[in-house]
Write an enzyme that holds these catalytic residues in place. Structure first.
Site, PDB file in Angstrom:
ATOM      1  N   SER A   1      41.395  38.025  37.624  1.00 56.20           N
ATOM      2  CA  SER A   1      40.980  39.885  38.468  1.00 56.20           C
ATOM      3  C   SER A   1      40.358  40.282  37.422  1.00 56.20           C
ATOM      4  O   SER A   1      39.883  39.240  36.591  1.00 56.20           O
ATOM      5  CB  SER A   1      42.330  40.107  37.760  1.00 56.20           C
ATOM      6  OG  SER A   1      42.705  41.279  37.579  1.00 56.20           O
TER       7      SER A   1
ATOM      8  N   TYR B   1      49.961  41.657  30.938  1.00 56.68           N
ATOM      9  CA  TYR B   1      48.918  40.990  31.929  1.00 56.68           C
ATOM     10  C   TYR B   1      48.092  40.743  31.613  1.00 56.68           C
ATOM     11  O   TYR B   1      47.281  39.392  31.656  1.00 56.68           O
ATOM     12  CB  TYR B   1      49.132  42.132  33.326  1.00 56.68           C
ATOM     13  CG  TYR B   1      49.065  41.335  34.262  1.00 56.68           C
ATOM     14  CD1 TYR B   1      49.046  40.438  35.315  1.00 56.68           C
ATOM     15  CD2 TYR B   1      47.151  41.838  34.783  1.00 56.68           C
ATOM     16  CE1 TYR B   1      48.621  39.600  36.182  1.00 56.68           C
ATOM     17  CE2 TYR B   1      46.653  40.987  36.087  1.00 56.68           C
ATOM     18  CZ  TYR B   1      47.286  40.327  36.288  1.00 56.68           C
ATOM     19  OH  TYR B   1      46.697  39.865  37.592  1.00 56.68           O
TER      20      TYR B   1
END
Length: 332
Positions: free
Chosen positions: A134, A147
């Site tokens: 990501s 996260y």
């Protein structure tokens, strides 16, 4: 690619990737926890889908999944790490037990999958491991510290592993695909303590855009990283050039951009129990009307040589045209 393993295969990017690999003719082992989700995606893939129930936070379950796949489907050619969980909340509102679970599933889940893949691939001297990353693996944002921390850890692990594979001149290759905001069920699945309903930070892309890039990366693993979506490119470049300025920008915009105008609904989340145990929710989230089904940047990324060649040709033509104009002015 005859046999592919995808973790987190029942929803979002994992499910879209499983479909994309199946379209390529691969047998796809679908690793996840939710029984209804596993049944749904296996049915969707027909004879190409092989469901394997496992919690990636438990290495024993992951290793057993790898052995089962090798026994039932044959040697694993590609392993895609995609499973994760999270909590939407400020840092001080995430409990230590929740942080531990986020880390166990998201970071250690990738470590467990990678180790299980290497244990079967290294003796054969071939195979590909794809880490689904990501933009947040390089750039942390507010309200997602658990996260972001896990994704940063995955990035560090991947870089170390890649160096080791290169040092060993191994036939096993690893690559990483960094994604933008994607329209997945996670925004209704993960635990949230926000006052309004969570959303991906626009622009939002459909899972199929990510899946296309993952399949391409599996076929072309020599490249170190793939960046998907112009928003990913701009975020990572901005963080390299002006990280402190980006801190202030995200402090100002990061809260509102991750929430809709709708009041929050109580969500227990999928930290310890799968949300698709009794109901299959598919690959997409609830933002279809706002999500992009294509990304020109992904095409350019996949065809860098052609794009570079076209750019150089255009520049050369422009240069020649400019010289002709200048010459005609002088003669006049």
């Amino acid at each position: 690619m005859k046999v592919v393993v995808v973790t987190g295969a029942t929803a979002g990017v994992g499910r879209a990737a499983a479909r994309a690999f199946a379209k390529e003719g691969a047998k796809v082992a679908l690793v996840a926890r939710g029984r209804a989700g596993l049944e749904g995606v296996a049915k969707e893939l027909g004879g190409h889908g092989f469901p394997v129930e496992a919690d990636v936070a438990d290495f024993r379950q992951v290793a057993e999944a790898a052995r089962t796949v090798e026994k039932e489907l044959g040697p694993i050619d590609v392993w895609v790490n995609c499973a994760f969980t999270s909590v939407f909340a400020p840092f001080t509102e995430i409990d230590p037990e929740e942080y531990r679970r986020i880390t166990e599933v998201t970071y250690l889940g990738y470590a467990h999958g990678t180790r299980a893949a290497l244990d079967v691939m290294r003796p054969r001297g071939r195979g590909v491991i794809v880490m689904v990353g990501s933009a947040l693996a390089h750039r942390g944002i507010p309200l997602q510290s658990g996260y972001c921390g896990a994704k940063h850890a995955i990035q560090g692990m991947y870089e170390s592993l890649r160096c080791e594979l290169l040092h060993d001149k191994s036939g096993v290759q690893a690559t990483m695909v960094h994604l933008p905001a994607v329209n997945t069920p996670q925004f209704g699945w993960v635990r949230s303590r926000l006052p309004r309903r969570p959303q991906p930070v626009p622009p939002i892309y459909q899972p199929e855009v990510a899946a296309e890039a993952i399949v391409h990366a599996a076929k072309n693993p020599r490249r170190r990283e793939y960046w998907v979506g112009m928003s990913t490119v701009l975020t990572l470049l901005a963080d390299r050039v002006a990280p402190a300025l980006l801190d202030r920008y995200l402090a100002r915009t990061g809260y509102s951009s991750q929430q809709t105008s709708e009041p929050a609904k109580p969500v227990e989340g999928n930290l310890w129990e799968p949300r698709d145990e009794t109901e299959d929710e598919g690959a997409h989230g609830r933002f279809d009307s706002r999500a992009h089904g294509r990304s020109p940047q992904v095409w350019l990324s996949r065809h860098r040589r052609a794009a570079t060649g076209a750019g150089l040709a255009a520049a050369a033509l422009g240069y020649r045209a400019a010289r002709r104009v200048a010459a005609s002015r002088k003669s006049a």
